[in-house]
Scaffold this motif. Structure first.
Motif, mmCIF file in Angstrom:
data_model
loop_
_atom_site.group_PDB
_atom_site.id
_atom_site.type_symbol
_atom_site.label_atom_id
_atom_site.label_comp_id
_atom_site.label_asym_id
_atom_site.label_seq_id
_atom_site.Cartn_x
_atom_site.Cartn_y
_atom_site.Cartn_z
ATOM 1 N N ILE A 135 33.710 50.688 26.638
ATOM 2 C CA ILE A 135 32.838 50.236 27.743
ATOM 3 C C ILE A 135 33.031 48.734 27.974
ATOM 4 O O ILE A 135 33.149 48.274 29.114
ATOM 5 C CB ILE A 135 31.357 50.554 27.427
ATOM 6 C CG1 ILE A 135 31.133 52.070 27.425
ATOM 7 C CG2 ILE A 135 30.427 49.874 28.434
ATOM 8 C CD1 ILE A 135 29.770 52.515 26.908
ATOM 9 N N GLN A 136 33.107 47.981 26.882
ATOM 10 C CA GLN A 136 33.302 46.528 27.018
ATOM 11 C C GLN A 136 34.592 46.220 27.796
ATOM 12 O O GLN A 136 34.647 45.272 28.571
ATOM 13 C CB GLN A 136 33.363 45.897 25.623
ATOM 14 C CG GLN A 136 33.356 44.385 25.627
ATOM 15 C CD GLN A 136 33.500 43.850 24.207
ATOM 16 O OE1 GLN A 136 34.492 44.140 23.522
ATOM 17 N NE2 GLN A 136 32.514 43.098 23.757
ATOM 18 N N ALA A 137 35.620 47.050 27.599
ATOM 19 C CA ALA A 137 36.908 46.803 28.272
ATOM 20 C C ALA A 137 36.891 47.197 29.749
ATOM 21 O O ALA A 137 37.612 46.600 30.548
ATOM 22 C CB ALA A 137 38.025 47.561 27.540
ATOM 23 N N VAL A 138 36.121 48.209 30.129
ATOM 24 C CA VAL A 138 36.146 48.647 31.541
ATOM 25 C C VAL A 138 35.046 48.010 32.388
ATOM 26 O O VAL A 138 35.149 47.982 33.620
ATOM 27 C CB VAL A 138 36.034 50.196 31.692
ATOM 28 C CG1 VAL A 138 37.173 50.893 30.986
ATOM 29 C CG2 VAL A 138 34.689 50.722 31.219
ATOM 30 N N ALA A 139 33.996 47.509 31.750
ATOM 31 C CA ALA A 139 32.838 47.024 32.510
ATOM 32 C C ALA A 139 33.196 45.925 33.523
ATOM 33 O O ALA A 139 32.670 45.954 34.652
ATOM 34 C CB ALA A 139 31.740 46.552 31.557
ATOM 35 N N PRO A 140 34.076 44.970 33.192
ATOM 36 C CA PRO A 140 34.378 43.933 34.194
ATOM 37 C C PRO A 140 34.935 44.512 35.504
ATOM 38 O O PRO A 140 34.559 44.052 36.588
ATOM 39 C CB PRO A 140 35.407 43.041 33.481
ATOM 40 C CG PRO A 140 35.079 43.207 32.020
ATOM 41 C CD PRO A 140 34.692 44.660 31.878
ATOM 42 N N ASP A 141 35.809 45.534 35.414
ATOM 43 C CA ASP A 141 36.325 46.187 36.635
ATOM 44 C C ASP A 141 35.176 46.784 37.447
ATOM 45 O O ASP A 141 35.140 46.697 38.672
ATOM 46 C CB ASP A 141 37.237 47.375 36.267
ATOM 47 C CG ASP A 141 38.646 46.944 35.888
ATOM 48 O OD1 ASP A 141 38.987 45.768 36.109
ATOM 49 O OD2 ASP A 141 39.389 47.803 35.364
ATOM 50 N N MET A 142 34.298 47.454 36.739
ATOM 51 C CA MET A 142 33.205 48.155 37.425
ATOM 52 C C MET A 142 32.233 47.165 38.063
ATOM 53 O O MET A 142 31.772 47.362 39.190
ATOM 54 C CB MET A 142 32.476 49.070 36.436
ATOM 55 C CG MET A 142 33.349 50.201 35.913
ATOM 56 S SD MET A 142 32.438 51.261 34.779
ATOM 57 C CE MET A 142 33.675 52.539 34.464
ATOM 58 N N ILE A 143 31.949 46.087 37.345
ATOM 59 C CA ILE A 143 31.033 45.070 37.890
ATOM 60 C C ILE A 143 31.674 44.418 39.121
ATOM 61 O O ILE A 143 31.016 44.222 40.144
ATOM 62 C CB ILE A 143 30.680 44.043 36.793
ATOM 63 C CG1 ILE A 143 29.813 44.723 35.725
ATOM 64 C CG2 ILE A 143 29.966 42.827 37.389
ATOM 65 C CD1 ILE A 143 29.631 43.919 34.450
ATOM 66 N N ALA A 144 32.971 44.144 39.030
ATOM 67 C CA ALA A 144 33.661 43.528 40.178
ATOM 68 C C ALA A 144 33.611 44.456 41.395
ATOM 69 O O ALA A 144 33.442 44.007 42.525
ATOM 70 C CB ALA A 144 35.109 43.211 39.817
ATOM 71 N N ALA A 145 33.742 45.771 41.141
ATOM 72 C CA ALA A 145 33.720 46.750 42.247
ATOM 73 C C ALA A 145 32.295 47.067 42.687
ATOM 74 O O ALA A 145 32.100 47.730 43.718
ATOM 75 C CB ALA A 145 34.432 48.030 41.817
ATOM 76 N N GLN A 146 31.297 46.637 41.896
ATOM 77 C CA GLN A 146 29.895 47.014 42.141
ATOM 78 C C GLN A 146 29.756 48.536 42.246
ATOM 79 O O GLN A 146 29.015 49.068 43.069
ATOM 80 C CB GLN A 146 29.349 46.319 43.402
ATOM 81 C CG GLN A 146 29.156 44.814 43.204
ATOM 82 C CD GLN A 146 27.984 44.485 42.251
ATOM 83 O OE1 GLN A 146 26.825 44.648 42.608
ATOM 84 N NE2 GLN A 146 28.311 44.025 41.037
ATOM 85 N N ASP A 147 30.499 49.212 41.378
ATOM 86 C CA ASP A 147 30.473 50.680 41.357
ATOM 87 C C ASP A 147 31.154 51.148 40.074
ATOM 88 O O ASP A 147 32.200 50.603 39.702
ATOM 89 C CB ASP A 147 31.240 51.226 42.566
ATOM 90 C CG ASP A 147 30.920 52.695 42.841
ATOM 91 O OD1 ASP A 147 29.955 53.221 42.252
ATOM 92 O OD2 ASP A 147 31.651 53.295 43.646
ATOM 93 N N GLY A 148 30.603 52.125 39.427
ATOM 94 C CA GLY A 148 31.260 52.677 38.244
ATOM 95 C C GLY A 148 30.398 53.748 37.608
ATOM 96 O O GLY A 148 29.179 53.795 37.806
ATOM 97 N N SER A 149 31.075 54.623 36.860
ATOM 98 C CA SER A 149 30.352 55.683 36.156
ATOM 99 C C SER A 149 30.919 55.820 34.755
ATOM 100 O O SER A 149 32.131 56.004 34.583
ATOM 101 C CB SER A 149 30.494 57.017 36.916
ATOM 102 O OG SER A 149 29.880 58.052 36.165
#
Ligand SMILES: NC(=O)c1ccc[n+]([C@@H]2O[C@H](COP(=O)([O-])OP(=O)(O)OC[C@H]3O[C@@H](n4cnc5c(N)ncnc54)[C@H](O)[C@@H]3O)[C@@H](O)[C@H]2O)c1
Length: 261
Positions: A135-149
């Protein structure tokens, strides 16, 4: 009661071209999740320690003639640096990760008397620690996209008070802690975190290592549905949570257990 022979599962337009990373995707439930995302046209990366099983999963995916053939990353998820490196490579190969499925685990049997400090660490590192660091590794992508699951695969075993693998069951109870606390952390950035919990799902490992006539009779007696639950149908709940269709669901536990608990 039997499974529908050719189930007509949903197609999710929002999953087409979406980048998905699955841990433990070479075998069992994880392999079914990889295949089901491939069917949807997603770009799938999966991590596993078992290259032989991964090759079999890739062959099954190839036969589906998917829009994108999944990519395999060989890694021991107990190694945090190697896990995060595999995710970084997937981000380069496939683009920013929009969906993470934390799935890899090992339900080896042991007693409380056999537990040592080393085995305790092994059980927690195999069944829980990599969930957090993926989760720590993928969270920055998701936060940048303002979308993630993020979908964390748990286990109803600790709820059922199954006591033949305390290190595994204790780690699995922690999966829900990760889900609930990080759902609150990431909610303002529209990143959702949920747990999906199997009851007993008839994977190859379950059938070859742990199956017995008596055990299955006990499970079916506990379940409302009097048949085996199979990996592909378990995966359908994961697809729903990964798609826009699940956009209002976060911080939850969803049981896919045939009504066992
Ligand atoms: N099958 C069930 O009845 C059942 C019941 C409750 C919970 N679960 C949960 O469902 C998930 C999938 O379980 P499954 O039954 O498909 O298991 P499985 O053993 O069939 O598959 C697990 C996959 O994870 C991989 N893996 C394990 N440790 C790894 C490591 N250190 N590094 C890299 N890869 C590793 C394995 O190689 C394998 O491909 C797990 O989280 C499990 O706890 C399954």
């Amino acid at each position: 009661m039997t499974l529908p022979e050719s189930p007509a599962y949903a197609s999710y337009p929002s999953l087409v071209d979406r980048t998905v990373f699955v841990t433990g995707g070479a075998d069992g439930i994880g392999a079914a999740i990889v295949e089901q995302f491939a069917r949807q046209g997603s770009k799938v990366g999966f991590a596993d320690i078992n290259a032989v099983k991964a090759a079999e999963t890739l062959e099954r995916c190839r036969a589906l003639e998917p829009r994108h053939l999944p990519r395999f990353y060989e890694v021991d998820l107990v190694d945090v640096d190697a896990t995060q490196e595999a995710i970084r490579q997937a981000q380069l190969d496939l683009g920013g990760v929009a969906v993470l499925v934390n799935n890899a685990a090992s339900d080896d049997r042991h007693t409380w008397q056999e537990m040592t400090a080393e085995y305790w660490d092994d059980r927690l590192n195999t069944n829980l620690r990599h969930y957090f660091f993926a989760i720590q590794a993928v969270a920055p992508d998701m936060i940048a996209a303002q979308d993630g699951s993020i979908v964390n695969i748990g286990s109803s075993s600790y709820m059922m008070q199954e006591d033949f693998f305390p290190g595994y069951a204790i780690a699995k109870s922690g999966v829900e802690g990760i889900t609930r606390t990080l759902a609150r952390t990431f909610g303002p950035d529209n990143v959702r975190v949920n747990t999906v919990l199997p009851g007993w799902v008839a994977t190859e490992r379950q059938l070859t290592k742990w199956w017995s006539e008596e055990g299955e009779a006990g499970t079916l007696s506990d379940q409302a549905l009097k048949r085996r639950i199979v990996p592909a149908e378990f995966a359908q709940m994961v697809l729903f949570l990964a798609a826009d269709d699940g956009a209002a669901c976060t911080a939850q536990e969803f049981l896919v257990d045939g009504g066992r608990r």
